[in-house]
Motif scaffolding. Sequence first.
Motif, short mmCIF file in Angstrom:
data_model
loop_
_atom_site.label_atom_id
_atom_site.label_comp_id
_atom_site.label_asym_id
_atom_site.label_seq_id
_atom_site.Cartn_x
_atom_site.Cartn_y
_atom_site.Cartn_z
N GLN A 1 0.80 -1.22 0.00
CA GLN A 1 0.00 0.00 0.00
C GLN A 1 0.84 1.28 0.00
O GLN A 1 0.43 2.29 -0.57
CB GLN A 1 -0.94 0.01 1.21
N LEU A 2 2.00 1.26 0.66
CA LEU A 2 2.79 2.48 0.81
C LEU A 2 3.84 2.58 -0.30
O LEU A 2 5.04 2.64 -0.05
CB LEU A 2 3.44 2.52 2.20
N GLN A 3 3.37 2.59 -1.51
CA GLN A 3 4.22 2.79 -2.68
C GLN A 3 3.40 3.56 -3.70
O GLN A 3 2.18 3.66 -3.58
CB GLN A 3 4.69 1.45 -3.25
N PRO A 4 4.03 4.15 -4.71
CA PRO A 4 3.27 4.96 -5.68
C PRO A 4 2.18 4.16 -6.38
O PRO A 4 2.40 3.02 -6.81
CB PRO A 4 4.35 5.41 -6.66
N GLU B 1 -2.56 7.95 -17.54
CA GLU B 1 -2.41 8.21 -16.11
C GLU B 1 -2.96 9.59 -15.80
O GLU B 1 -2.70 10.54 -16.53
CB GLU B 1 -0.93 8.14 -15.71
N ILE B 2 -3.73 9.70 -14.71
CA ILE B 2 -4.25 11.03 -14.35
C ILE B 2 -3.82 11.48 -12.95
O ILE B 2 -3.76 12.68 -12.69
CB ILE B 2 -5.80 11.10 -14.48
N VAL B 3 -3.51 10.54 -12.06
CA VAL B 3 -3.02 10.89 -10.72
C VAL B 3 -1.94 9.88 -10.35
O VAL B 3 -2.12 8.68 -10.58
CB VAL B 3 -4.16 10.88 -9.67
N GLU B 4 -0.82 10.36 -9.81
CA GLU B 4 0.19 9.48 -9.25
C GLU B 4 0.28 9.77 -7.76
O GLU B 4 0.91 10.74 -7.34
CB GLU B 4 1.56 9.66 -9.91
N ALA B 5 -0.37 8.93 -6.96
CA ALA B 5 -0.46 9.15 -5.51
C ALA B 5 0.65 8.37 -4.79
O ALA B 5 1.11 7.34 -5.28
CB ALA B 5 -1.83 8.69 -5.00
#
Length: 264
Positions: A101-104, A139-143
């Motif tokens: 979960q804690l990755q881009p 791609e529209i968001v890189e969280a």
Amino acid sequence: MQYEGVLKKMQTEIGKPIQYYLVFESDFLNLNQILNKELTVNFIKHQCLNCGNDRPIFRQGFCKSCFFEIPSAGDWIMRPELSTAHLNQADRDLDYEKRVQLQPHIVYLANSSNVKVGVTRKTQVPTRWIDQGAHEALEIVEAPNRYLAGITEVALKNYVGDKTNWRKMLTNTVADESLVEWRNKLKQYIPEEASQYFVENNTETHLDFPVLQYPEKVKSLNLSKTPNYQGVLKGIKGQYLIFEDNTVFNVRSNEGCYVGLTIS
């Protein structure tokens, strides 16, 4: 040629066209090389992808007990907005959940049967788009984590679909869309917490599938009902094998089935 082993989702390699592989314990098969050849599929037994036992497959290639116990089948897999590792809260196994979960993560638009929004780990681009049979994706968001990507997807689902119509995808009745226009239109609906991760000025990725003949009307092969099947392979799209008689076989939904394959 004969192969035997447990089915797992096909592995792919980007190219024109995309290359598809079935990977077994001690062998692999490049499926592109058997287009226009006859393939016989024989169901032998079940083999859970986690415990390896011959038990009925419940979901995602796992038997029922494994599905409800192992961390890789938690609810947050299908619903990223339920991720809690960023809060240091465990669902089933905090170490595993932190690693995943804690990755881009990427929020994307894809056009496979219609424009849809989805979430995947950055490391799974473009594999995720290939698996969905998308002709084009953006791609529209890189969280920075799965939770932020998940709440973005939930917000955007109010304005664009989040499901693929697999019948339309397989019959190739797909209209071209400008995903850049869709991205710009949806920007205003991205949650405030994720707005700083908006991706702009990128271009669409176009994907080329190895299909010689699309079916006019699809009929799905289910190994539990039809344990033996023979047909001429005409294409591969998404995670589906497409045969000359309009039969389609979803490899991913048959994960955990141990089969014998004969090519003639």
